[in-house]
Design an enzyme around this catalytic site. Structure first.
Site, mmCIF file in Angstrom:
data_model
loop_
_atom_site.group_PDB
_atom_site.id
_atom_site.type_symbol
_atom_site.label_atom_id
_atom_site.label_comp_id
_atom_site.label_asym_id
_atom_site.label_seq_id
_atom_site.Cartn_x
_atom_site.Cartn_y
_atom_site.Cartn_z
ATOM 1 N N ASP A 89 -9.925 3.131 1.988
ATOM 2 C CA ASP A 89 -10.125 2.776 3.189
ATOM 3 C C ASP A 89 -10.863 3.828 4.122
ATOM 4 O O ASP A 89 -11.742 3.756 4.864
ATOM 5 C CB ASP A 89 -8.953 2.216 4.082
ATOM 6 N N LYS A 146 0.785 -1.018 0.074
ATOM 7 C CA LYS A 146 0.087 0.086 -0.048
ATOM 8 C C LYS A 146 0.745 1.309 0.100
ATOM 9 O O LYS A 146 0.318 2.381 -0.499
ATOM 10 C CB LYS A 146 -1.018 -0.086 1.181
HETATM 11 P P1 NAP Z 1 -1.052 -2.724 11.616
HETATM 12 O O1 NAP Z 1 -0.705 -1.568 10.574
HETATM 13 O O2 NAP Z 1 0.063 -3.777 11.520
HETATM 14 O O3 NAP Z 1 -1.229 -2.130 13.000
HETATM 15 C C1 NAP Z 1 -1.737 -2.947 13.861
HETATM 16 C C2 NAP Z 1 -2.090 -2.095 15.281
HETATM 17 O O4 NAP Z 1 -2.472 -2.766 16.199
HETATM 18 C C3 NAP Z 1 -0.853 -1.179 15.895
HETATM 19 O O5 NAP Z 1 -1.583 0.032 16.307
HETATM 20 C C4 NAP Z 1 -0.649 -1.912 16.844
HETATM 21 O O6 NAP Z 1 -0.137 -1.257 17.880
HETATM 22 C C5 NAP Z 1 -1.914 -2.543 17.348
HETATM 23 N N1 NAP Z 1 -1.847 -3.656 18.235
HETATM 24 C C6 NAP Z 1 -1.193 -5.020 17.878
HETATM 25 N N2 NAP Z 1 -1.544 -5.978 18.898
HETATM 26 C C7 NAP Z 1 -1.859 -5.070 19.961
HETATM 27 C C8 NAP Z 1 -2.279 -5.369 21.080
HETATM 28 N N3 NAP Z 1 -2.023 -6.865 21.770
HETATM 29 N N4 NAP Z 1 -2.676 -4.392 22.309
HETATM 30 C C9 NAP Z 1 -2.848 -3.155 21.596
HETATM 31 N N5 NAP Z 1 -2.599 -2.820 20.322
HETATM 32 C C10 NAP Z 1 -2.107 -3.761 19.496
HETATM 33 O O7 NAP Z 1 -2.486 -3.262 10.888
HETATM 34 P P2 NAP Z 1 -3.617 -2.597 10.293
HETATM 35 O O8 NAP Z 1 -3.404 -2.718 8.365
HETATM 36 O O9 NAP Z 1 -3.694 -1.008 10.751
HETATM 37 O O10 NAP Z 1 -4.804 -3.624 10.557
HETATM 38 C C11 NAP Z 1 -5.360 -3.332 11.961
HETATM 39 C C12 NAP Z 1 -6.762 -4.254 12.034
HETATM 40 O O11 NAP Z 1 -7.750 -3.695 11.101
HETATM 41 C C13 NAP Z 1 -6.461 -5.858 11.423
HETATM 42 O O12 NAP Z 1 -7.526 -6.487 12.374
HETATM 43 C C14 NAP Z 1 -7.189 -5.751 10.042
HETATM 44 O O13 NAP Z 1 -7.618 -6.922 9.542
HETATM 45 C C15 NAP Z 1 -8.042 -4.716 10.158
HETATM 46 N N6 NAP Z 1 -8.336 -3.663 9.067
HETATM 47 C C16 NAP Z 1 -9.733 -4.001 8.435
HETATM 48 C C17 NAP Z 1 -10.220 -3.296 7.338
HETATM 49 C C18 NAP Z 1 -11.468 -3.281 6.876
HETATM 50 O O14 NAP Z 1 -11.703 -3.001 5.810
HETATM 51 N N7 NAP Z 1 -12.462 -3.707 7.736
HETATM 52 C C19 NAP Z 1 -9.304 -2.499 6.761
HETATM 53 C C20 NAP Z 1 -7.740 -2.379 6.900
HETATM 54 C C21 NAP Z 1 -7.487 -3.116 8.257
HETATM 55 P P3 NAP Z 1 1.547 -0.787 18.134
HETATM 56 O O15 NAP Z 1 1.754 0.315 17.191
HETATM 57 O O16 NAP Z 1 1.799 -0.657 19.480
HETATM 58 O O17 NAP Z 1 2.021 -2.375 17.544
#
Ligand code: NAP
Length: 274
Positions: free
Chosen positions: A106, A65
């Site tokens: 998004d 991305k």
């Molecule tokens: P990412 O860039 O890897 O970011 C992950 C985030 O989760 C970070 O802020 C991380 O915090 C936090 N995190 C992970 N484990 C944690 C824990 N145990 N306790 C507290 N915070 C935690 O991932 P992303 O792409 O943003 O995706 C995040 C979620 O959104 C995923 O479940 C993904 O499937 C979902 N998503 C959904 C859509 C949709 O269309 N519905 C679109 C995109 C993503 P740190 O910075 O401290 O590591």
């Protein structure tokens, strides 16, 4: 026949093909939606290849991305977010541009998920938990819609850094999350908490309340503990499939210039999720 698709690595079992193909079938559009898994170091080459092959549109997912930004003319929203998840090749195919146009749907997915549930964002106090890709898109979307945004993240520095990019936003750690939610109108979980462990939640249940609208970006499982507890507290609970649906709806509308058949796309997506 037009070819649309998704590039990512891995793309795995993507939900996008059935969702988009339901739209083509409903509107009688002669098109296919396929998945591509290029080498992780070759996203720009993949965009060039797709251009040469006459691909009509691509969605982009992890890990491309950010890198795809350099291979497209990004619209201002994608530029500000720093990530592209939708590429439209129409300007190149029409001979109007040398490079395809890049968008971030998004952000539109977040806005449209709320508006579909009649949640007003203008003037709302919004809390975004998470500062990764989904958190960035959510924070920009909510601020753009007129909400006052606070980003809370496990790694506080990431939230502070994201908030510095988002107009009017503040950022910090998770220590005062409960108090902030108590005063908020809108909450987005943009962490992956609740995905691997369905009993986990990023938010203290006792702070959820009936004046809150909660969007959980997590869509597997479709009903997370956060959404169950939000509904129990009388909040509006919006599952992650709505965000996923409306990013796809927005991409479809950019590519085809036609209004998307939202119900058909939603039915196909939810059938696949179930
Ligand atoms: P990412 O860039 O890897 O970011 C992950 C985030 O989760 C970070 O802020 C991380 O915090 C936090 N995190 C992970 N484990 C944690 C824990 N145990 N306790 C507290 N915070 C935690 O991932 P992303 O792409 O943003 O995706 C995040 C979620 O959104 C995923 O479940 C993904 O499937 C979902 N998503 C959904 C859509 C949709 O269309 N519905 C679109 C995109 C993503 P740190 O910075 O401290 O590591």
């Amino acid at each position: 026949m037009d070819v649309y698709g998704l590039i990512g690595n891995p793309v795995g079992h993507s939900l996008s093909p059935p969702m988009h193909e339901a739209a083509y079938e409903t509107l009688g559009i002669d098109a296919r939606y396929v998945t591509f898994e290029p080498d992780t170091d070759a996203p720009a080459a993949a965009i060039d290849g797709a251009t040469a092959l006459g691909v009509a549109g691509l969605n982009v997912t992890i890990p491309f991305k950010q890198a795809v930004l350099d291979a497209v003319d990004a619209d201002p929203v994608a530029e500000r977010i720093g990530a592209v998840n939708t590429v439209d090749f129409a300007p190149v195919r029409a001979g109007e541009a040398d490079r395809p146009r890049g968008y971030n749907t998004d952000a539109a997915g977040v806005k449209r998920a709320f508006s579909h549930h009649d949640v007003a964002l203008g003037g709302a106090e919004a809390v975004v938990v998470g500062a990764g890709g989904a958190g960035r898109a959510a924070a920009f979307a909510l601020a753009d819609a007129g909400a006052a945004v606070h980003v809370a993240n496990r790694t506080a520095e990431r939230a502070v850094s994201l908030a510095a990019d988002v107009p009017g936003a503040t950022g910090g750690g998770l220590d005062d999350l409960g108090e902030r939610i108590g005063e908020a109108d809108v909450l987005v979980n943009a962490t992956s908490v609740g995905m691997e462990d369905p009993d986990a939640t990023p938010v203290p249940a006792e702070r959820l309340h009936g004046d809150l609208a909660v969007l959980d970006a997590v869509y597997t499982p479709i009903e997370t503990r956060l959404l169950r507890e939000a509904a129990d507290a009388g909040a509006t609970a919006i599952d992650g499939a709505w965000m996923l649906l409306f990013q796809g709806v927005e991409a479809f509308e950019i590519w085809t210039g036609r209004k998307a058949p939202v119900e058909a796309m939603n039915a196909a997506l939810r059938a696949e999720l179930e």
